[in-house]
Design an enzyme around this catalytic site. Structure first.
Site, PDB file in Angstrom:
ATOM      1  N   HIS A  97       0.798  -1.229   0.000  1.00 22.65           N
ATOM      2  CA  HIS A  97       0.000   0.000   0.000  1.00 22.65           C
ATOM      3  C   HIS A  97       0.835   1.285   0.000  1.00 22.65           C
ATOM      4  O   HIS A  97       0.287   2.372  -0.202  1.00 22.65           O
ATOM      5  CB  HIS A  97      -0.996  -0.008   1.170  1.00 22.65           C
ATOM      6  CG  HIS A  97      -2.324   0.571   0.834  1.00 22.65           C
ATOM      7  ND1 HIS A  97      -3.461   0.332   1.558  1.00 22.65           N
ATOM      8  CD2 HIS A  97      -2.706   1.419  -0.165  1.00 22.65           C
ATOM      9  CE1 HIS A  97      -4.476   0.994   1.024  1.00 22.65           C
ATOM     10  NE2 HIS A  97      -4.047   1.669  -0.018  1.00 22.65           N
ATOM     11  N   ASP A 120     -10.117  -0.633   3.677  1.00 22.23           N
ATOM     12  CA  ASP A 120      -8.935  -1.226   4.315  1.00 22.23           C
ATOM     13  C   ASP A 120      -9.268  -1.682   5.728  1.00 22.23           C
ATOM     14  O   ASP A 120     -10.090  -1.062   6.410  1.00 22.23           O
ATOM     15  CB  ASP A 120      -7.842  -0.127   4.355  1.00 22.23           C
ATOM     16  CG  ASP A 120      -6.429  -0.655   4.521  1.00 22.23           C
ATOM     17  OD1 ASP A 120      -6.237  -1.664   5.213  1.00 22.23           O
ATOM     18  OD2 ASP A 120      -5.517  -0.014   3.962  1.00 22.23           O
ATOM     19  N   HIS A 122      -7.014  -1.390   7.887  1.00 26.82           N
ATOM     20  CA  HIS A 122      -6.137  -0.481   8.632  1.00 26.82           C
ATOM     21  C   HIS A 122      -6.404   0.970   8.215  1.00 26.82           C
ATOM     22  O   HIS A 122      -6.990   1.214   7.162  1.00 26.82           O
ATOM     23  CB  HIS A 122      -4.668  -0.823   8.332  1.00 26.82           C
ATOM     24  CG  HIS A 122      -4.330  -2.271   8.516  1.00 26.82           C
ATOM     25  ND1 HIS A 122      -4.376  -3.177   7.472  1.00 26.82           N
ATOM     26  CD2 HIS A 122      -3.972  -2.979   9.615  1.00 26.82           C
ATOM     27  CE1 HIS A 122      -4.052  -4.377   7.922  1.00 26.82           C
ATOM     28  NE2 HIS A 122      -3.807  -4.292   9.224  1.00 26.82           N
ATOM     29  N   ASP A 124      -3.771   3.112   7.923  1.00 24.94           N
ATOM     30  CA  ASP A 124      -2.547   3.523   7.210  1.00 24.94           C
ATOM     31  C   ASP A 124      -2.239   4.994   7.443  1.00 24.94           C
ATOM     32  O   ASP A 124      -1.884   5.739   6.542  1.00 24.94           O
ATOM     33  CB  ASP A 124      -2.658   3.191   5.707  1.00 24.94           C
ATOM     34  CG  ASP A 124      -2.659   1.681   5.457  1.00 24.94           C
ATOM     35  OD1 ASP A 124      -2.324   0.912   6.395  1.00 24.94           O
ATOM     36  OD2 ASP A 124      -3.010   1.264   4.333  1.00 24.94           O
ATOM     37  N   HIS A 137       4.033   0.974   4.290  1.00 30.15           N
ATOM     38  CA  HIS A 137       2.652   0.685   3.847  1.00 30.15           C
ATOM     39  C   HIS A 137       1.624   1.022   4.926  1.00 30.15           C
ATOM     40  O   HIS A 137       0.435   1.054   4.628  1.00 30.15           O
ATOM     41  CB  HIS A 137       2.499  -0.764   3.347  1.00 30.15           C
ATOM     42  CG  HIS A 137       2.342  -1.804   4.415  1.00 30.15           C
ATOM     43  ND1 HIS A 137       1.682  -3.005   4.200  1.00 30.15           N
ATOM     44  CD2 HIS A 137       2.770  -1.842   5.704  1.00 30.15           C
ATOM     45  CE1 HIS A 137       1.712  -3.739   5.311  1.00 30.15           C
ATOM     46  NE2 HIS A 137       2.366  -3.063   6.226  1.00 30.15           N
ATOM     47  N   ASP A 226      -7.423  -1.864  -0.362  1.00 31.83           N
ATOM     48  CA  ASP A 226      -6.478  -2.839   0.193  1.00 31.83           C
ATOM     49  C   ASP A 226      -7.261  -4.146   0.349  1.00 31.83           C
ATOM     50  O   ASP A 226      -8.300  -4.171   1.022  1.00 31.83           O
ATOM     51  CB  ASP A 226      -5.987  -2.292   1.536  1.00 31.83           C
ATOM     52  CG  ASP A 226      -4.934  -3.138   2.213  1.00 31.83           C
ATOM     53  OD1 ASP A 226      -4.942  -4.369   2.034  1.00 31.83           O
ATOM     54  OD2 ASP A 226      -4.128  -2.560   2.965  1.00 31.83           O
ATOM     55  N   ASP A 228      -6.870  -6.516   2.154  1.00 33.39           N
ATOM     56  CA  ASP A 228      -7.066  -6.960   3.538  1.00 33.39           C
ATOM     57  C   ASP A 228      -8.277  -6.309   4.201  1.00 33.39           C
ATOM     58  O   ASP A 228      -8.638  -6.668   5.330  1.00 33.39           O
ATOM     59  CB  ASP A 228      -5.778  -6.811   4.362  1.00 33.39           C
ATOM     60  CG  ASP A 228      -5.401  -5.372   4.715  1.00 33.39           C
ATOM     61  OD1 ASP A 228      -6.279  -4.508   4.836  1.00 33.39           O
ATOM     62  OD2 ASP A 228      -4.184  -5.126   4.893  1.00 33.39           O
ATOM     63  N   GLU A 271      -1.884  -4.927  -2.103  1.00 27.02           N
ATOM     64  CA  GLU A 271      -1.566  -5.925  -1.071  1.00 27.02           C
ATOM     65  C   GLU A 271      -1.882  -7.369  -1.470  1.00 27.02           C
ATOM     66  O   GLU A 271      -1.912  -8.249  -0.616  1.00 27.02           O
ATOM     67  CB  GLU A 271      -2.228  -5.577   0.281  1.00 27.02           C
ATOM     68  CG  GLU A 271      -1.750  -4.253   0.912  1.00 27.02           C
ATOM     69  CD  GLU A 271      -0.366  -4.319   1.581  1.00 27.02           C
ATOM     70  OE1 GLU A 271       0.136  -5.452   1.813  1.00 27.02           O
ATOM     71  OE2 GLU A 271       0.210  -3.246   1.839  1.00 27.02           O
TER      72      GLU A 271
HETATM   73  N1  ARG Z   1      -0.732  -0.467  11.392  1.00 28.99           N
HETATM   74  C1  ARG Z   1       0.288  -1.407  11.058  1.00 28.99           C
HETATM   75  C2  ARG Z   1       1.605  -0.701  10.754  1.00 28.99           C
HETATM   76  O1  ARG Z   1       1.670   0.496  10.724  1.00 28.99           O
HETATM   77  C3  ARG Z   1      -0.137  -2.270   9.892  1.00 28.99           C
HETATM   78  C4  ARG Z   1      -0.331  -1.513   8.607  1.00 28.99           C
HETATM   79  C5  ARG Z   1      -0.849  -2.395   7.487  1.00 28.99           C
HETATM   80  N2  ARG Z   1      -1.012  -1.649   6.280  1.00 28.99           N
HETATM   81  C6  ARG Z   1      -1.366  -2.193   5.117  1.00 28.99           C
HETATM   82  N3  ARG Z   1      -1.440  -1.391   4.052  1.00 28.99           N
HETATM   83  N4  ARG Z   1      -1.647  -3.474   4.996  1.00 28.99           N
HETATM   84  O2  ARG Z   1       2.594  -1.341  10.548  1.00 28.99           O
HETATM   85 MN    MN Z   2      -3.589  -0.562   3.559  1.00 29.69          MN
HETATM   86 MN    MN Z   3      -4.568  -2.991   5.282  1.00 26.79          MN
END
Ligand code: ARG
Ligand code: MN
Ligand code: MN
Ligand code: MN
Length: 299
Positions: A97, A120, A122, A124, A137, A226, A228, A271
């Site tokens: 990402h 997502d 998350h 991010d 990411h 994303d 996920d 991702e």
């Molecule tokens: N919040 C976690 C981090 O900063 C996970 C981030 C996941 N991001 C993603 N694009 N899958 O490491």
């Molecule tokens: Mn993401």
């Molecule tokens: Mn994510």
């Protein structure tokens, strides 16, 4: 519509190998045919060149692979700007990402009031100061509204790319303490799994469209999806899976409603990691959702 596909075989934004094969997996799953069957024209622009990186976190910045990521996102930004300028719809295939930093750098220059839908698990929205991992990411959305290391916020020489009040996050269920603070400080609109469960996806998307279109009066909306965000039972091939996610059907409904509202002007699907996948399931879901986003209907 003419859709320009740009592959970004990037895995430097996190620490699990294989997500650099995402663009290949999505092409193998038939993305070009799927879109062409809907009557659109597709140009596959090939892949952005990604440099080497050693995977270490720089102790002075808390950033992993910063140089390789800034170089690649500059190149991606230029490419996205170029295809958008030609009147085409940029469809970016990741890659992790972190590439959203480049996509938004290319998109936003052409718009006064860009909106972003961030689909997502998350937020991010970490910065180098708050990131638990040093993984870039986990930072692209913060960078897009001017938070984080200057090298990340200033891709293509300007910042911010988007106003925080023009952002809608959908599907969040894993948010770090620093991200929570930024969300509160900037009043960012978040439809977490709690709201999706309570309101249903139909109302979530209806409200999101109403908010971005009527209330924020955005002149373009970028979809950053994303994989996920979707529950790992449907999309196991991701590096940071979080259970309790959006369903396959809810995701199709969301894409169909965005198509019907004619609101999305650029998109990225990120991702997808075929090494962690079951067969090519996650890329297959990405392609199915891309189909719905570009107007696929049963009848
Ligand atoms: N919040 C976690 C981090 O900063 C996970 C981030 C996941 N991001 C993603 N694009 N899958 O490491
Ligand atoms: Mn993401
Ligand atoms: Mn994510
Ligand atoms: Mn701020």
């Amino acid at each position: 519509l003419t859709i320009s596909i740009i592959g970004v075989p990037m895995d430097h934004g996190q620490n699990r190998r294989g997500v650099d094969m995402g663009p290949s997996a999505i092409r193998y799953a038939g993305v070009v045919d799927r879109i062409e069957e809907l009557g659109h024209t597709v140009t596959d622009e090939g892949d952005i060149q990604i440099g080497q990186a050693d995977g270490s976190v720089d102790t002075s910045t808390n950033l992993r692979n910063l140089k390789a990521i800034t170089e690649a996102t500059e190149t991606l930004g230029d490419k996205v700007f170029e295809v958008a300028q030609a009147g085409n719809f940029p469809l970016v295939l990741g890659g992790d990402h972190s590439i959203a930093i480049g996509t938004l750098a290319g998109i936003s220059e052409r718009h006064e009031n860009l909106g972003v839908i961030w689909y997502d698990a998350h937020a991010d929205m970490n910065t180098s100061d708050t990131s638990p991992s040093g993984n870039i990411h986990g930072m692209p959305l913060a960078a897009s509204f001017g938070h984080g290391h200057e090298k990340l916020t200033n891709i293509r020489g300007y910042s911010p790319k988007v106003k925080p009040e023009n952002i809608v996050i959908i599907g969040a269920r894993s948010v770090d303490p620093g991200e929570r603070e930024l969300i509160k400080e900037h009043g960012i609109r978040v439809y977490s799994m709690h709201e999706i469960d309570k309101m249903g996806m139909h109302a979530v998307i209806e409200e999101s469209i109403q908010y971005l279109k009527e209330e924020r009066k955005t002149d373009a909306v970028h979809l950053s999806l994303d994989l996920d965000g979707i529950d790992p039972m449907y999309t196991p091939g991701v590096g940071t899976p979080v259970p309790g996610g959006i369903s396959y059907r809810e995701s199709h409904l969301a894409m169909e409603m965005l198509y019907d509202a004619d609101i999305i002007t650029s998109a990225e699907f990120v991702e997808v990691n075929p090494i962690l996948d079951e067969k090519n399931k996650t890329a297959d879901v990405a392609v199915a959702l891309i189909g719905s986003l570009f107007g696929e209907k049963l009848l």
